[in-house]
Enzyme design. Structure first.
Site, PDB file in Angstrom:
ATOM      1  N   CYS A  11       0.275  -8.411  13.518  1.00 53.66           N
ATOM      2  CA  CYS A  11       1.689  -8.640  13.213  1.00 53.66           C
ATOM      3  C   CYS A  11       2.371  -9.166  14.474  1.00 53.66           C
ATOM      4  CB  CYS A  11       2.371  -7.324  12.840  1.00 53.66           C
ATOM      5  SG  CYS A  11       1.596  -6.475  11.467  1.00 53.66           S
ATOM      6  N   ASP A  64       5.921   5.911  -2.356  1.00 53.18           N
ATOM      7  CA  ASP A  64       4.527   5.602  -2.644  1.00 53.18           C
ATOM      8  C   ASP A  64       3.773   6.921  -2.558  1.00 53.18           C
ATOM      9  OD1 ASP A  64       2.596   3.545  -3.149  1.00 53.18           O
ATOM     10  OD2 ASP A  64       3.814   2.290  -1.838  1.00 53.18           O
ATOM     11  N   CYS A 102       5.006   2.279  10.949  1.00 51.21           N
ATOM     12  CA  CYS A 102       4.202   1.504   9.999  1.00 51.21           C
ATOM     13  C   CYS A 102       3.232   2.384   9.196  1.00 51.21           C
ATOM     14  CB  CYS A 102       3.401   0.453  10.752  1.00 51.21           C
ATOM     15  SG  CYS A 102       2.292  -0.466   9.674  1.00 51.21           S
ATOM     16  N   CYS A 152       5.739  -1.962  14.186  1.00 52.12           N
ATOM     17  CA  CYS A 152       6.806  -1.021  13.862  1.00 52.12           C
ATOM     18  C   CYS A 152       6.255   0.385  14.083  1.00 52.12           C
ATOM     19  CB  CYS A 152       7.229  -1.209  12.412  1.00 52.12           C
ATOM     20  SG  CYS A 152       7.495  -2.953  12.021  1.00 52.12           S
ATOM     21  N   ARG A 204      -4.428  -1.740  -7.354  1.00 57.16           N
ATOM     22  CA  ARG A 204      -3.964  -0.418  -7.771  1.00 57.16           C
ATOM     23  C   ARG A 204      -3.327  -0.463  -9.165  1.00 57.16           C
ATOM     24  NH1 ARG A 204      -2.591   2.413  -3.190  1.00 57.16           N
ATOM     25  NH2 ARG A 204      -1.656   0.491  -2.425  1.00 57.16           N
ATOM     26  N   TYR A 205      -2.696  -1.593  -9.492  1.00 57.79           N
ATOM     27  CA  TYR A 205      -2.004  -1.757 -10.775  1.00 57.79           C
ATOM     28  C   TYR A 205      -2.691  -2.897 -11.524  1.00 57.79           C
ATOM     29  CZ  TYR A 205       1.531   0.488  -7.814  1.00 57.79           C
ATOM     30  OH  TYR A 205       2.172   1.324  -6.942  1.00 57.79           O
TER      31      TYR A 205
HETATM   32  S1  SF4 Z   1       5.472  -2.454   8.945  1.00 55.76           S
HETATM   33 FE1  SF4 Z   1       3.369  -2.511   9.744  1.00 55.76          FE
HETATM   34  S2  SF4 Z   1       2.398  -4.240   8.706  1.00 55.76           S
HETATM   35 FE2  SF4 Z   1       4.650  -4.512   8.527  1.00 55.76          FE
HETATM   36  S3  SF4 Z   1       5.245  -5.755  10.315  1.00 55.76           S
HETATM   37 FE3  SF4 Z   1       5.538  -3.615  10.877  1.00 55.76          FE
HETATM   38  S4  SF4 Z   1       3.590  -3.092  11.891  1.00 55.76           S
HETATM   39 FE4  SF4 Z   1       3.188  -4.951  10.718  1.00 55.76          FE
END
Ligand code: SF4
Length: 346
Positions: A103, A310, A110, A107, A90-91
């Site tokens: 992962c 972002d 995410c 999260c 992107r940059y």
């Molecule tokens: S933010 Fe997304 S990519 Fe990062 S650890 Fe959590 S689930 Fe995984």
């Protein structure tokens, strides 16, 4: 108490982290978005607190089934900037190298939630990795390679060493940066072998630790960070500003101080992205900006991260300083990107 990763609604019910009455609705949710908690994270959850900020980050809830019209599957526009599989360019001076799409934890907020998980895009094959490394080698202006994913530290030390060695051979690449949650969610994984693998590269290695609440910086986590630091890895932080997790100045101050005490330089505080089913985590930019003002009033300059948005659509990051945005309608903002172009957000 769980000593194995929890990876399903069934596991969470057995561990008594959610109730049997939630099974039906959450079973529909788990078909779309992956679930995982490490034993360390499960132990941190305060079961007596219905608003526990650790639980809020990892336990699925039905709110995730509500989608907002402004949300998108690829909220920061990785795909239009992906010249070959596994690379986002992107940059001009840096690329993302996405080695894995899994992962150790998932999260709930995410920004890549549609791409990560066992049901996601899968890992890079040998051939795709070779093509991605060739691409980096062909781009003389690339100064920094950012390993992200997924969580790159879920890979074995042998695979990490292989990638570090291959990148080491590319003269114009000077910095290797790793974005990870692993030291915070599975500190035992930061073994001597894994650290050795990372520092095999002749490049300077930065590690951006993702943590959002001061309780995540346990003594085991701090010890894992110290091992990395003592081996010469430069530590920086990245956090997401999340309603119900860290949206008050005292919590943010405690989090940033915990980073600094651990030898981690506060780097980014991300405004939450427009990922599907995450509106219950989102604050407005005006609220985020007010929190940054309160944070500045109470902590040392060492503890101030950049507050970052972002821009959707792949327009890149914008530091949300006082002059970078203006509210043009309730909860609608005009924001200047790094080229001075105006974007309406969201
Ligand atoms: S933010 Fe997304 S990519 Fe990062 S650890 Fe959590 S689930 Fe995984």
């Amino acid at each position: 108490m769980a000593d194995q990763p929890l990876r399903s609604v069934d596991d969470l019910i057995k561990a008594e982290l959610i109730g049997e009455n939630e099974r039906a609705e959450l079973s529909a949710l788990e078909k779309r978005y992956a679930i995982a908690l490490t034993p360390s994270v499960a132990r941190l959850i305060d079961r007596d607190d219905p608003d526990d900020p650790i639980a809020a980050q990892y336990l699925p809830r039905v709110d995730e089934l509500k989608e907002h019209p402004d949300e998108r599957a690829d909220p920061i526009g990785d795909q239009p900037h992906s010249p070959v599989e596994g690379i986002v360019h992107r940059y001009p001076d840096r690329v993302l190298l996405k080695l894995v799409h899994v992962c150790p934890v998932y999260c709930r907020f995410c920004f890549r939630r549609e791409m990560v998980g066992p049901q996601g895009d899968g890992n890079l094959t040998k051939q795709q990795l070779a093509t991605a490394i060739d691409y980096i080698a062909s781009q003389q202006r690339v100064w920094e390679v950012i390993l992200t994913g997924g969580d790159p530290l879920i890979l074995s030390p042998r695979r990490l060493q292989d990638v570090a060695e291959r990148l080491s051979k590319i003269e114009h690449v000077k910095i290797l940066r790793i974005h990870t949650r692993v030291p915070a969610v599975d500190p035992a994984r930061i073994s001597d072998e894994l650290i050795e693998a990372l520092i095999q590269s002749e490049k300077l290695v930065y590690l951006a630790l993702h943590a959002n609440h001061p309780r995540e910086l346990t003594s085991e986590v701090r010890a894992a960070c110290t091992r990395l630091k003592n081996a010469g890895v430069v530590l920086i932080s990245q956090s997401v500003l999340l309603k119900g997790v860290n949206d008050d100045a005292d919590t943010l101050a405690e989090l940033m101080r915990a980073f600094v005490e651990t030898g981690i330089n506060p780097y980014y505080l991300h405004h939450p992205d427009m990922a599907p089913g995450t509106s219950h985590f989102r604050l407005t930019i005006a609220e985020g900006q007010a929190l940054m003002r309160q944070l500045r009033a109470r902590v040392s300059g060492l503890c101030i991260p950049q507050y970052i948005l972002d821009l959707p659509g792949g327009h890149g990051k914008v530091a949300l300083g006082e002059n970078a945005w203006k509210e043009v309608a309730p909860e609608r903002y005009s924001i200047l990107d790094r080229h001075g172009m105006e974007h309406l957000y969201p």
